[in-house]
Design a protein around this motif. Structure first.
Motif, PDB file in Angstrom:
ATOM      1  N   ALA A   1      37.660  50.337  44.232  1.00 35.57           N
ATOM      2  CA  ALA A   1      37.743  48.894  43.994  1.00 35.57           C
ATOM      3  C   ALA A   1      37.738  48.119  45.307  1.00 35.57           C
ATOM      4  O   ALA A   1      37.126  47.048  45.396  1.00 35.57           O
ATOM      5  N   ILE A   2      38.405  48.653  46.314  1.00 35.69           N
ATOM      6  CA  ILE A   2      38.406  47.997  47.633  1.00 35.69           C
ATOM      7  C   ILE A   2      36.995  48.002  48.213  1.00 35.69           C
ATOM      8  O   ILE A   2      36.546  47.012  48.812  1.00 35.69           O
ATOM      9  N   ASN A   3      36.272  49.102  48.022  1.00 37.49           N
ATOM     10  CA  ASN A   3      34.882  49.173  48.499  1.00 37.49           C
ATOM     11  C   ASN A   3      34.009  48.149  47.780  1.00 37.49           C
ATOM     12  O   ASN A   3      33.173  47.480  48.399  1.00 37.49           O
ATOM     13  N   ASP A   4      34.206  48.015  46.464  1.00 37.73           N
ATOM     14  CA  ASP A   4      33.423  47.041  45.695  1.00 37.73           C
ATOM     15  C   ASP A   4      33.759  45.610  46.103  1.00 37.73           C
ATOM     16  O   ASP A   4      32.878  44.737  46.152  1.00 37.73           O
ATOM     17  N   LEU A   5      35.039  45.363  46.387  1.00 39.85           N
ATOM     18  CA  LEU A   5      35.456  44.041  46.855  1.00 39.85           C
ATOM     19  C   LEU A   5      34.743  43.704  48.159  1.00 39.85           C
ATOM     20  O   LEU A   5      34.252  42.583  48.347  1.00 39.85           O
ATOM     21  N   SER A   6      34.650  44.686  49.042  1.00 39.67           N
ATOM     22  CA  SER A   6      33.981  44.485  50.324  1.00 39.67           C
ATOM     23  C   SER A   6      32.495  44.177  50.118  1.00 39.67           C
ATOM     24  O   SER A   6      31.934  43.274  50.754  1.00 39.67           O
ATOM     25  N   SER A   7      31.851  44.898  49.196  1.00 38.60           N
ATOM     26  CA  SER A   7      30.418  44.687  48.946  1.00 38.60           C
ATOM     27  C   SER A   7      30.146  43.283  48.424  1.00 38.60           C
ATOM     28  O   SER A   7      29.224  42.603  48.876  1.00 38.60           O
ATOM     29  N   LYS A   8      30.955  42.838  47.455  1.00 41.75           N
ATOM     30  CA  LYS A   8      30.726  41.512  46.891  1.00 41.75           C
ATOM     31  C   LYS A   8      31.070  40.417  47.890  1.00 41.75           C
ATOM     32  O   LYS A   8      30.405  39.370  47.934  1.00 41.75           O
ATOM     33  N   LEU A   9      32.101  40.646  48.698  1.00 42.35           N
ATOM     34  CA  LEU A   9      32.518  39.653  49.686  1.00 42.35           C
ATOM     35  C   LEU A   9      31.376  39.294  50.622  1.00 42.35           C
ATOM     36  O   LEU A   9      31.204  38.128  50.992  1.00 42.35           O
TER      37      LEU A   9
END
Length: 643
Positions: A608-616
């Protein structure tokens, strides 16, 4: 305005009492003028003073009555203390100071906890009764002043800030339900804190602690609730509307007048919005030499509203201070703010309040703010959207049914077009929801599913069983939504904002950031007489399809420049997305990619942290900058306080 601290330990743990003075020292910023402790075998009380009324040393605290039975530590101001003093003198009491502190002490001596409804002000205090072996703590009607506490069978501690309690050595365990709600809201609603067995005393509540058979016995009481009866809502005539405006203006003037009383210089925060402009206009009529304070963002025009503040100041003819804030100023402040927080709190506009308070303090020791006006009269964009969905027209139906189109648009908070897309998406999200679910969605940053995904232990999946502290997320949610009925009115939404958003976000932000500089902020909209009047007004007086805060605007339209009323509502925001695309990018990436630390924490879902980074870092970040900031805030807090 001060910092207070108290400790009861029936085991007489020498370590806790030894740490009492260092714990009080963590509150020095709240009360830089004087500090004192009283330590006895089983109880200790401490106070850090910011002198506002009766600056003499005779008003220092802890304050002990002449018999030695009662000891008081008090944070706040009692605006009607002179009238209450006269009442006590008629009962035969004499006074040796000119302070509101001594008046509060005498009131409690005579009336006990029944003194609370008599108080007009904001406060958090604790009173030890040596004879009865009891401690009584209380918080003001609207949660303007903070009060946190730890409780167990043998130990109890209370303080203005959580960091002081942590210094006393109580056990520190992360409350995972609180962590979940933190990522949903960017703050943690009372009564919970980020730590198990540590709590916020709710607004309008008191707590009594007694020593019985070598054990502490607790009894909590709600002494105040916002006076609102849905059955009283009804259509009123134009004459009633005009009369309500007159009553509103009378209560506003009386409230501002009370809050200008001080033995130190007083000014106003002026954003150029409706609420702060009204407060400043009334203050100018009451105090000719009042000065106003604002901040501007010359290098970030999308966030800069200083021209509106300047227009109001010029119109009123007052001395106006504008402090120009650059992006680097905010970034430098971010580091201090992260270190100053006593629990995770991710409303990034706290950095603006920090800088405004920092620049205001050299000029005045007290500032009036417009906080509370939006919650009382329906000033947020979500209030206008809520009205539209309760009384939809063709436009609202069209927006709601075109949700798939809006979801394809790039959205963000950092530009006009992206922000419109974000608002359309959020409006469409609420279109198909009932009032309770819609409130829950719009009150938070993330959906439950999004917050759930961030955590390693899935809160929604474990909701059927009790968490370690005996509370599930569902129970907390039901408590926070208990005032929203499926067919209730928009006034119920406003009342819920008064109970959830105002104390846990807005007031906490202003108190923590202003008191980091020893600046007292007073809130004229949160006078109990004004609040009572506001919740007697029908919805039609507040919000319709075209106007928010209607009665407030109409009452003061002839006293302020027209542009104050014609402008669109805008939050007191910081350029988070620009930060993450620039100087803060590496900071977030370092936190997000520290997989070893995240694994050791055992709190977060790395995917989830990785996905947050991608969308950010995509072209449609939406609200992810707020969640990325929340992640940084929590990790910084955790490293400072939990390791």
């Amino acid at each position: 305005m001060c910092g207070i601290l108290g400790l009861i330990d029936l085991d007489r743990d020498a370590g806790k009492f030894k740490q009492f003075d260092p714990a009080l020292q963590t509150l020095h910023h709240r009360g830089p003028d004087h500090q004192k402790t009283i330590i006895k075998p089983q109880i200790a009380l401490g106070h850090a003073r910011l002198s506002i009324i009766d600056l003499d040393a005779r008003s220092h605290q802890p304050m002990v009555d002449i018999s030695g039975r009662y000891t008081l530590v008090f944070n706040g101001e009692i605006y009607n203390y002179k009238e209450l003093r006269n009442e006590c003198e008629q009962l035969g009491y004499t006074f040796k100071t000119e302070s509101d502190t001594e008046v509060l002490l005498v009131l409690y001596m005579h009336f006990g906890e029944k003194c609370l409804p008599k108080l007009n002000g904001f406060f958090a205090f604790g009173i030890h009764d040596k004879k009865e072996k009891s401690l009584f703590i209380a918080r003001d009607r609207f949660g303007i002043k903070p009060l946190v506490y730890f409780q167990s069978d043998k130990s109890f501690g209370f303080a203005s800030e959580l960091k002081a309690l942590m210094k006393l050595g109580f056990k520190k365990d992360i409350d995972k339900v609180s962590l979940f709600t933190f990522f949903k809201f960017n703050y943690i609603p009372a009564p919970a804190t980020i730590l198990k067995n540590h709590f916020k005393l709710e607004l309008g509540h008191s707590l009594r602690i007694e020593w019985e058979d070598d054990e502490l016995v607790y009894s909590k009481n709600q002494w105040y609730s916002i006076p609102y009866d849905p059955a009283e809502e009804k259509d009123l005539s134009a004459h009633d509307y005009q009369q309500s405006q007159k009553v509103l203006k009378r209560f506003m003037r009386e409230s501002v007048r009370r809050r200008l009383v001080a033995d130190v210089p007083v000014g106003t925060f002026l954003s150029g919005g409706i609420d702060s402009s009204i407060i400043t206009a009334i203050a100018k009529e009451e105090k000719e030499d009042i000065e106003a304070f604002s901040i501007g963002f010359s290098d970030q025009p999308f966030y800069d509203e200083s021209n509106y503040a300047s227009s109001v100041a010029k119109h009123l003819g007052i001395k106006h201070h504008i402090f120009d804030v650059k992006a680097n100023d905010l970034l430098e402040t971010a580091d201090f703010g992260l270190n100053h927080l006593d629990e995770p709190f991710a409303d990034s506009s706290s950095l603006n309040v920090f800088l405004l308070s920092k620049h205001t303090k050299p000029h005045v020791k007290v500032a009036l703010s417009g906080d509370g006006g939006d919650e009382l009269f329906g000033g947020y964009n979500k209030h206008g959207a809520e009205f539209m969905l309760r009384y939809p027209q063709l436009r609202e139906h069209a927006i709601g049914k075109l949700k798939p189109i809006w979801n394809r648009l790039p959205s963000s908070r950092s530009g006009s077009l992206g922000n419109v897309a974000r608002q359309l998406q959020k409006f469409a999200d609420g279109y198909s929801l009932n009032a309770r679910d819609r409130y829950w969605r719009w009150a938070g940053i993330l959906t439950e599913e999004q917050a759930n995904y961030l955590l390693k232990e899935q809160m929604l999946e474990r909701d059927q069983r009790l968490s370690d502290d005996g509370h599930t997320f569902k129970k907390r949610k039901d408590l926070l939504l208990k005032h929203i009925r499926k067919n209730g009115t928009l006034n119920e939404v406003l009342r819920s904002d008064m109970l959830l958003v105002l104390p846990n976000d807005i007031l906490y932000k202003v108190d923590s950031m202003s008191m980091s500089h020893g600046l007292e902020v007073r809130t004229p909209f949160l006078d109990q007489h004004l609040v009572k009047h506001a919740f007697k007004l029908p919805l039609m007086f507040k919000v319709n399809h075209t106007t928010k805060k209607k009665i407030l605007q109409d009452s003061y339209r002839d006293q302020l420049p027209h542009e104050v009323f014609d402008r669109k509502k805008k939050g007191f925001e910081v350029p988070l997305l620009e930060w993450f695309q620039g100087p803060m990018k590496s900071i977030f990436i370092d936190f997000a990619n520290d997989k070893t630390f995240i694994q050791e924490q055992d709190l977060f879902n790395q995917d989830a942290i990785n996905d947050l980074s991608s969308k950010l870092f995509s072209n449609a970040p939406g609200d992810t900058p707020a969640s990325a900031w929340a992640f940084i805030v929590f990790q910084s807090w955790y490293k400072q306080h939990m390791l």
